[in-house]
Design a protein around this motif. Structure first.
Motif, PDB file in Angstrom:
ATOM      1  N   GLU A   1       0.853  -1.140   0.141  1.00  0.00           N
ATOM      2  CA  GLU A   1      -0.067  -0.102   0.043  1.00  0.00           C
ATOM      3  C   GLU A   1       0.877   1.211  -0.124  1.00  0.00           C
ATOM      4  O   GLU A   1       0.547   2.160  -0.753  1.00  0.00           O
ATOM      5  CB  GLU A   1      -0.939   0.075   1.260  1.00  0.00           C
TER       6      GLU A   1
ATOM      7  N   VAL B   1      -5.705  -1.703  -8.360  1.00  0.00           N
ATOM      8  CA  VAL B   1      -5.513  -0.448  -7.831  1.00  0.00           C
ATOM      9  C   VAL B   1      -4.694   0.304  -8.985  1.00  0.00           C
ATOM     10  O   VAL B   1      -4.568   1.261  -8.897  1.00  0.00           O
ATOM     11  CB  VAL B   1      -4.548  -0.711  -6.436  1.00  0.00           C
TER      12      VAL B   1
ATOM     13  N   TYR C   1      -7.447  -3.754  -0.233  1.00  0.00           N
ATOM     14  CA  TYR C   1      -7.190  -2.462   0.206  1.00  0.00           C
ATOM     15  C   TYR C   1      -8.476  -2.014   1.079  1.00  0.00           C
ATOM     16  O   TYR C   1      -9.411  -2.236   0.486  1.00  0.00           O
ATOM     17  CB  TYR C   1      -7.098  -1.451  -1.001  1.00  0.00           C
TER      18      TYR C   1
ATOM     19  N   ILE D   1     -10.631   2.074   0.269  1.00  0.00           N
ATOM     20  CA  ILE D   1      -9.628   2.821  -0.435  1.00  0.00           C
ATOM     21  C   ILE D   1     -10.281   4.115  -0.911  1.00  0.00           C
ATOM     22  O   ILE D   1      -9.738   5.266  -0.929  1.00  0.00           O
ATOM     23  CB  ILE D   1      -8.971   2.043  -1.540  1.00  0.00           C
TER      24      ILE D   1
END
Length: 458
Positions: free
Chosen positions: A263, A414, A439, A442
């Motif tokens: 991340e 992502v 995630y 997000i």
């Protein structure tokens, strides 16, 4: 705790706590600059390992900074059905106690359905085998990014004395052993989850186990440190040669999960693509390895401020060449090399860099196929073969075009989200439950610093 899983959604109810993961689509209005602080979640890959480790003891284990993402919640559901007492004490903080395990659950259709949807479920095998002498697992699911074999797991457990069986009709694996005995083994590949399974099994085996070509990623180091705090004896943590001296039993402990380096890398790429000023708070810099330097080789400015990473707004970044002037090659490799989970991010940010780069995804043969969507958006990419793509950067002179697309897996999803945030116009990304697997919230976190992402529930 009461948990329930359905094919396209599931939730956890614990007093007033409810998690839901539904099929949905992201609508992204691109072109906005972002500004502010982002806090990385706990590391997904570490969470899946250390949560499985609670099966090694009957005492209470506390794990803090757990990312509340669908893959992790699914694993907690599996353990709960297996008999592990689970309590969410606060956001991201849980206690587990595996003192009344129900092994019969492993033979139920419910277990087969739940475990087959989650690749991380494979890591319950080592702890179950070590403590109870038996383990069952269906063929696990996960990202569709190419062949992901399990040989390392089972060969390692066999070397410890387990008997391996596979039912091809039901796609079910089983391992059994009346007693595990330490031995020397040279792993055929430095598999992170394979090493985790073997280390957990060896922790209570009779004698000493030596594991050469062991994975040494921070996730695995954290698992080993947690096991040591539970009473295990492990030498060589952080290297590819681990020595595990078996003990008769393990105790409870308290463990905190590291920030998710994937991340962190995703946020660096987001800042570069959108020409945004972002500070990544408590990034766990000492555990990032080569990641910051690789981004710097892409021309991205990073500034370390204690444990924070500051990325200033840049309307231009230039890819380095090698010393002889040849094109930069970015490839994945076992730790301390570059993690394969970030190659999708490097590929996307290269589309707006000055210069060219060859992205070489060595590990998985289907992970680069998402570049078709980027080409539709106007990126200049040549897919050389299933493992290699050459990217000719646009140097921010031409913005990517908005489009409709589908998330094929967590990391590509992502990467496409980052591309959409940099594009001019409105994009839509479907199948975002893939993104939700890795995630946490997000969309909400990025919207808080200026993104314009709407979640449309199906």
């Amino acid at each position: 705790m009461w948990l329930n899983i359905k094919p396209i959604s599931f939730k956890i109810d614990s007093e007033n706590t409810v998690f839901t993961f539904e099929m949905a689509t992201f609508k992204i209005e691109g072109g906005a600059q972002l500004h502010g602080d982002l806090h990385p979640q706990g590391a997904k890959n570490e969470a899946l390992q250390v949560i499985c480790a609670v099966l090694l003891t009957s005492e209470e284990v506390k794990i803090n900074n757990i990312p509340e993402i669908s893959d992790v919640i699914k694993l907690i559901e599996i353990l709960t059905q297996l008999g592990v007492k689970t309590e969410r004490t606060s956001k991201g903080n849980y206690t587990f106690q595996a003192d009344e395990i129900k092994l019969d659950y492993l033979k139920t259709e419910t277990f087969a359905r739940q475990a087959s949807s989650l690749r991380g479920s494979i890591m319950i095998l080592g702890p179950l085998l070590s403590r109870f002498g038996i383990g069952y697992i269906p063929q696990p699911g996960g990202d569709k990014i190419g062949r992901r074999r399990l040989d390392t797991h089972f060969i390692g457990l066999q070397k410890l004395g387990a008997t391996f069986n596979y039912n091809p009709d039901e796609l079910f694996y089983s391992v059994e052993a009346s007693k595990l005995k330490g031995t020397y083994m040279l792993l055929d590949e430095a598999s992170v989850t394979g090493t985790a399974n073997i280390v957990m099994a060896a922790s209570m085996a009779e004698g000493t186990t030596t594991i050469y070509n062991a994975a040494c990623e921070p996730y695995l180091q954290q698992l080993c440190k947690m096991l040591v705090s539970m009473g295990a004896i492990i030498e060589g943590i952080g290297s590819n040669l681990l020595t595990v001296k078996g003990v008769s039993s393990l105790k409870g402990c308290t463990h905190k999960i590291l920030p998710d380096m994937i991340e962190v890398g995703s946020f660096i790429g987001l800042a570069a693509m959108t020409n945004s000023e972002i500070t990544i708070k408590n990034a766990g810099i000492q555990h990032l390895g080569i990641i910051p330097e690789q981004f710097k080789r892409m021309g991205i400015i990073l500034e370390e401020r204690n444990d924070d990473l500051f990325i200033p707004a840049q309307d231009h970044y230039e890819i380095e060449t090698f010393m002889d002037g040849s094109i930069m090659n970015i490839a994945d490799a076992p730790w301390p090399g570059l993690t394969p989970d970030l190659l999708s991010i490097f590929l996307v940010i290269a589309t707006q860099a000055k210069g060219s780069v060859l992205i070489h995804q060595k590990m998985f043969e289907s992970r680069l196929f998402f570049v078709d969507k980027l080409i539709d958006m106007g990126a200049q990419i040549i897919l050389c073969d299933p493992h290699r793509a050459t990217v000719i950067g646009l140097d921010h002179k031409y913005q990517l075009r908005a489009t409709k697309m589908s998330s094929p897996d967590i990391r590509a999803g992502v990467a496409l989200l980052i591309a959409a945030l940099s594009a001019q116009g409105v994009s839509k990304i479907s199948n975002i439950e893939q993104i939700d697997r890795g995630y946490e919230n997000i969309d909400e976190r990025l919207n808080a610093i200026g993104a314009r992402i709407s979640r449309i529930e199906s």
